[in-house]
Design a protein around this motif. Structure first.
Motif, PDB file in Angstrom:
ATOM      1  N   SER A 131       0.646  -1.274  -0.066  1.00 14.33           N
ATOM      2  CA  SER A 131      -0.038   0.145   0.132  1.00 14.33           C
ATOM      3  C   SER A 131       0.893   1.058  -0.057  1.00 14.33           C
ATOM      4  CB  SER A 131      -0.943   0.095   1.251  1.00 14.33           C
ATOM      5  OG  SER A 131      -0.405   0.000   2.463  1.00 14.33           O
ATOM      6  N   ARG A 132       0.350   2.270  -0.311  1.00 18.98           N
ATOM      7  CA  ARG A 132       1.068   3.778  -0.174  1.00 18.98           C
ATOM      8  C   ARG A 132       0.288   4.516   0.291  1.00 18.98           C
ATOM      9  NH1 ARG A 132       2.922   4.471  -5.917  1.00 18.98           N
ATOM     10  NH2 ARG A 132       3.538   6.437  -5.410  1.00 18.98           N
ATOM     11  N   ASP A 133       0.828   5.628   0.790  1.00 14.85           N
ATOM     12  CA  ASP A 133      -0.121   6.949   1.358  1.00 14.85           C
ATOM     13  C   ASP A 133       0.874   8.140   0.634  1.00 14.85           C
ATOM     14  OD1 ASP A 133      -0.707   9.285   2.723  1.00 14.85           O
ATOM     15  OD2 ASP A 133      -0.930   8.333   4.597  1.00 14.85           O
ATOM     16  N   ASN A 134       0.260   8.773  -0.333  1.00 10.04           N
ATOM     17  CA  ASN A 134       1.119   9.829  -1.090  1.00 10.04           C
ATOM     18  C   ASN A 134       1.155  10.961  -0.278  1.00 10.04           C
ATOM     19  OD1 ASN A 134       1.415   8.044  -3.304  1.00 10.04           O
ATOM     20  ND2 ASN A 134      -0.171   8.680  -4.515  1.00 10.04           N
ATOM     21  N   ALA A 135       0.256  11.155   0.654  1.00 11.85           N
ATOM     22  CA  ALA A 135       0.205  12.150   1.225  1.00 11.85           C
ATOM     23  C   ALA A 135       1.494  12.407   2.097  1.00 11.85           C
ATOM     24  CB  ALA A 135      -1.142  12.548   2.239  1.00 11.85           C
ATOM     25  N   LYS A 136       1.837  11.286   2.634  1.00  8.12           N
ATOM     26  CA  LYS A 136       3.085  11.023   3.597  1.00  8.12           C
ATOM     27  C   LYS A 136       4.335  10.615   2.900  1.00  8.12           C
ATOM     28  CE  LYS A 136       0.398   9.893   7.633  1.00  8.12           C
ATOM     29  NZ  LYS A 136      -0.143   9.083   8.686  1.00  8.12           N
ATOM     30  N   ASN A 137       4.223  10.485   1.517  1.00 11.22           N
ATOM     31  CA  ASN A 137       5.368  10.022   0.728  1.00 11.22           C
ATOM     32  C   ASN A 137       5.828   8.553   1.291  1.00 11.22           C
ATOM     33  OD1 ASN A 137       5.160  12.312  -0.779  1.00 11.22           O
ATOM     34  ND2 ASN A 137       6.679  13.538   0.079  1.00 11.22           N
ATOM     35  N   THR A 138       5.020   7.655   1.584  1.00 12.08           N
ATOM     36  CA  THR A 138       5.584   6.433   1.883  1.00 12.08           C
ATOM     37  C   THR A 138       4.761   5.205   1.481  1.00 12.08           C
ATOM     38  OG1 THR A 138       5.595   7.677   4.397  1.00 12.08           O
ATOM     39  CG2 THR A 138       5.572   5.401   4.577  1.00 12.08           C
ATOM     40  N   LEU A 139       5.579   4.227   1.308  1.00  8.85           N
ATOM     41  CA  LEU A 139       5.284   2.930   0.716  1.00  8.85           C
ATOM     42  C   LEU A 139       5.233   1.942   1.929  1.00  8.85           C
ATOM     43  CD1 LEU A 139       4.880   1.247  -1.981  1.00  8.85           C
ATOM     44  CD2 LEU A 139       7.239   0.974  -1.768  1.00  8.85           C
ATOM     45  N   TYR A 140       4.295   1.254   1.716  1.00 10.98           N
ATOM     46  CA  TYR A 140       4.298  -0.069   2.956  1.00 10.98           C
ATOM     47  C   TYR A 140       4.154  -1.432   2.530  1.00 10.98           C
ATOM     48  CZ  TYR A 140       2.676   4.109   5.664  1.00 10.98           C
ATOM     49  OH  TYR A 140       2.614   5.327   6.254  1.00 10.98           O
ATOM     50  N   LEU A 141       4.778  -2.554   3.290  1.00  6.98           N
ATOM     51  CA  LEU A 141       4.402  -3.721   2.937  1.00  6.98           C
ATOM     52  C   LEU A 141       3.946  -4.557   4.164  1.00  6.98           C
ATOM     53  CD1 LEU A 141       4.563  -5.860   0.747  1.00  6.98           C
ATOM     54  CD2 LEU A 141       7.035  -6.367   1.425  1.00  6.98           C
ATOM     55  N   GLN A 142       3.017  -4.602   4.497  1.00  4.57           N
ATOM     56  CA  GLN A 142       2.543  -5.584   5.294  1.00  4.57           C
ATOM     57  C   GLN A 142       2.462  -7.127   5.175  1.00  4.57           C
ATOM     58  OE1 GLN A 142       0.934  -4.753   8.364  1.00  4.57           O
ATOM     59  NE2 GLN A 142       0.954  -6.635   8.966  1.00  4.57           N
ATOM     60  N   MET A 143       3.315  -7.636   6.028  1.00  4.37           N
ATOM     61  CA  MET A 143       3.533  -8.931   5.714  1.00  4.37           C
ATOM     62  C   MET A 143       3.075  -9.914   6.895  1.00  4.37           C
ATOM     63  SD  MET A 143       7.643  -8.859   4.620  1.00  4.37           S
ATOM     64  CE  MET A 143       8.089  -8.238   6.156  1.00  4.37           C
ATOM     65  N   ASN A 144       2.325 -10.852   6.403  1.00  7.73           N
ATOM     66  CA  ASN A 144       1.608 -11.698   7.414  1.00  7.73           C
ATOM     67  C   ASN A 144       2.139 -13.087   7.080  1.00  7.73           C
ATOM     68  OD1 ASN A 144       0.229  -9.589   8.558  1.00  7.73           O
ATOM     69  ND2 ASN A 144      -1.496  -9.842   7.207  1.00  7.73           N
ATOM     70  N   SER A 145       1.797 -14.087   8.106  1.00  2.05           N
ATOM     71  CA  SER A 145       1.889 -15.432   7.870  1.00  2.05           C
ATOM     72  C   SER A 145       3.447 -15.883   7.391  1.00  2.05           C
ATOM     73  CB  SER A 145       1.156 -16.205   6.839  1.00  2.05           C
ATOM     74  OG  SER A 145      -0.401 -16.114   7.476  1.00  2.05           O
ATOM     75  N   LEU A 146       4.356 -15.009   7.873  1.00  2.00           N
ATOM     76  CA  LEU A 146       5.821 -15.157   7.566  1.00  2.00           C
ATOM     77  C   LEU A 146       6.528 -16.484   7.726  1.00  2.00           C
ATOM     78  CD1 LEU A 146       6.909 -11.850   8.987  1.00  2.00           C
ATOM     79  CD2 LEU A 146       7.196 -12.552   6.562  1.00  2.00           C
ATOM     80  N   LYS A 147       7.132 -16.987   6.800  1.00  4.74           N
ATOM     81  CA  LYS A 147       7.847 -18.168   6.685  1.00  4.74           C
ATOM     82  C   LYS A 147       9.321 -17.885   6.706  1.00  4.74           C
ATOM     83  CE  LYS A 147       4.029 -19.850   3.631  1.00  4.74           C
ATOM     84  NZ  LYS A 147       3.911 -20.436   2.077  1.00  4.74           N
ATOM     85  N   PRO A 148      10.027 -19.101   7.089  1.00  5.66           N
ATOM     86  CA  PRO A 148      11.315 -18.864   7.063  1.00  5.66           C
ATOM     87  C   PRO A 148      12.000 -18.387   5.764  1.00  5.66           C
ATOM     88  CG  PRO A 148      10.871 -20.686   8.216  1.00  5.66           C
ATOM     89  CD  PRO A 148       9.681 -20.296   7.701  1.00  5.66           C
ATOM     90  N   GLU A 149      11.368 -19.017   4.627  1.00  3.49           N
ATOM     91  CA  GLU A 149      11.891 -18.583   3.229  1.00  3.49           C
ATOM     92  C   GLU A 149      11.643 -17.189   2.863  1.00  3.49           C
ATOM     93  OE1 GLU A 149       9.805 -21.220   4.212  1.00  3.49           O
ATOM     94  OE2 GLU A 149       8.210 -21.520   2.659  1.00  3.49           O
ATOM     95  N   ASP A 150      11.037 -16.404   3.643  1.00  5.81           N
ATOM     96  CA  ASP A 150      10.938 -15.203   3.514  1.00  5.81           C
ATOM     97  C   ASP A 150      12.065 -14.109   4.177  1.00  5.81           C
ATOM     98  OD1 ASP A 150       7.325 -15.474   4.543  1.00  5.81           O
ATOM     99  OD2 ASP A 150       8.032 -15.147   2.412  1.00  5.81           O
ATOM    100  N   THR A 151      12.890 -14.892   4.713  1.00  2.00           N
ATOM    101  CA  THR A 151      14.098 -14.200   5.291  1.00  2.00           C
ATOM    102  C   THR A 151      14.898 -13.660   4.100  1.00  2.00           C
ATOM    103  OG1 THR A 151      14.177 -15.527   7.288  1.00  2.00           O
ATOM    104  CG2 THR A 151      16.335 -14.527   6.318  1.00  2.00           C
ATOM    105  N   ALA A 152      15.085 -12.453   4.298  1.00  2.00           N
ATOM    106  CA  ALA A 152      15.831 -11.649   3.184  1.00  2.00           C
ATOM    107  C   ALA A 152      16.096 -10.113   3.380  1.00  2.00           C
ATOM    108  CB  ALA A 152      15.175 -11.571   1.905  1.00  2.00           C
ATOM    109  N   LEU A 153      16.914  -9.558   2.774  1.00  2.00           N
ATOM    110  CA  LEU A 153      17.195  -8.121   2.713  1.00  2.00           C
ATOM    111  C   LEU A 153      16.063  -7.527   1.971  1.00  2.00           C
ATOM    112  CD1 LEU A 153      18.826  -5.728   4.145  1.00  2.00           C
ATOM    113  CD2 LEU A 153      20.366  -5.991   2.065  1.00  2.00           C
ATOM    114  N   TYR A 154      14.957  -6.724   2.427  1.00  2.00           N
ATOM    115  CA  TYR A 154      14.059  -5.888   1.705  1.00  2.00           C
ATOM    116  C   TYR A 154      14.219  -4.666   1.119  1.00  2.00           C
ATOM    117  CZ  TYR A 154      10.880  -9.988   2.550  1.00  2.00           C
ATOM    118  OH  TYR A 154      10.422 -11.291   2.870  1.00  2.00           O
TER     119      TYR A 154
END
Length: 130
Positions: free
Chosen positions: A71-94
């Motif tokens: 998602s994004r909030d253009n008024a705040k110049n911010t991008l988001y990533l909500q990550m749920n049900s995380l798995k060990p294979e999601d381990t990374a530099l984002y």
């Protein structure tokens, strides 16, 4: 100067959640499609998700579909990533990255998109481990 600064990473147990943020500056944020890209240890870059300027169109890699929400909030110049049900294979530099062309114009094979990027943040580490 274009700057993309990620935050929100950390260590979480499998099944947990994290919310990443990317603060953008130095350009008109609302004019650009944006993306999250990750790099796991010893592996190449993998695009995770992308979003168009208004937030009405989103794209997800099959590996995260149904678990992550961009998602994004253009008024705040911010991008988001909500990550749920995380798995060990999601381990990374984002990384937060700015797309150099509209996401809708990217070539793709099914849901495997070939986005083009022109600016990157420094990354935030996500570690999923028990």
């Amino acid at each position: 100067e274009v700057q993309l600064v990620e935050s929100g990473g950390g260590m979480v147990q499998p099944g947990g959640s994290l919310r990443l943020s990317c603060a953008a500056s130095g350009f008109t944020f609302s004019y650009y499609d944006m993306s999250w890209v990750r790099q796991a240890p010893g592996k190449g870059l993998e695009w995770v998700s992308a979003i168009n300027t208004g937030g009405g169109s989103t794209y997800y890699a099959d590996s995260v579909k149904g678990r992550f929400t961009i998602s994004r909030d253009n008024a705040k110049n911010t991008l988001y990533l909500q990550m749920n049900s995380l798995k060990p294979e999601d381990t990374a530099l984002y990384y937060c990255a700015r797309l150099s062309e509209p996401a809708s114009s990217a070539s793709h094979s099914g849901s495997d998109y070939q986005f083009e990027y022109d600016y990157w943040g420094q990354g935030t580490q996500v570690t999923v481990s028990s």
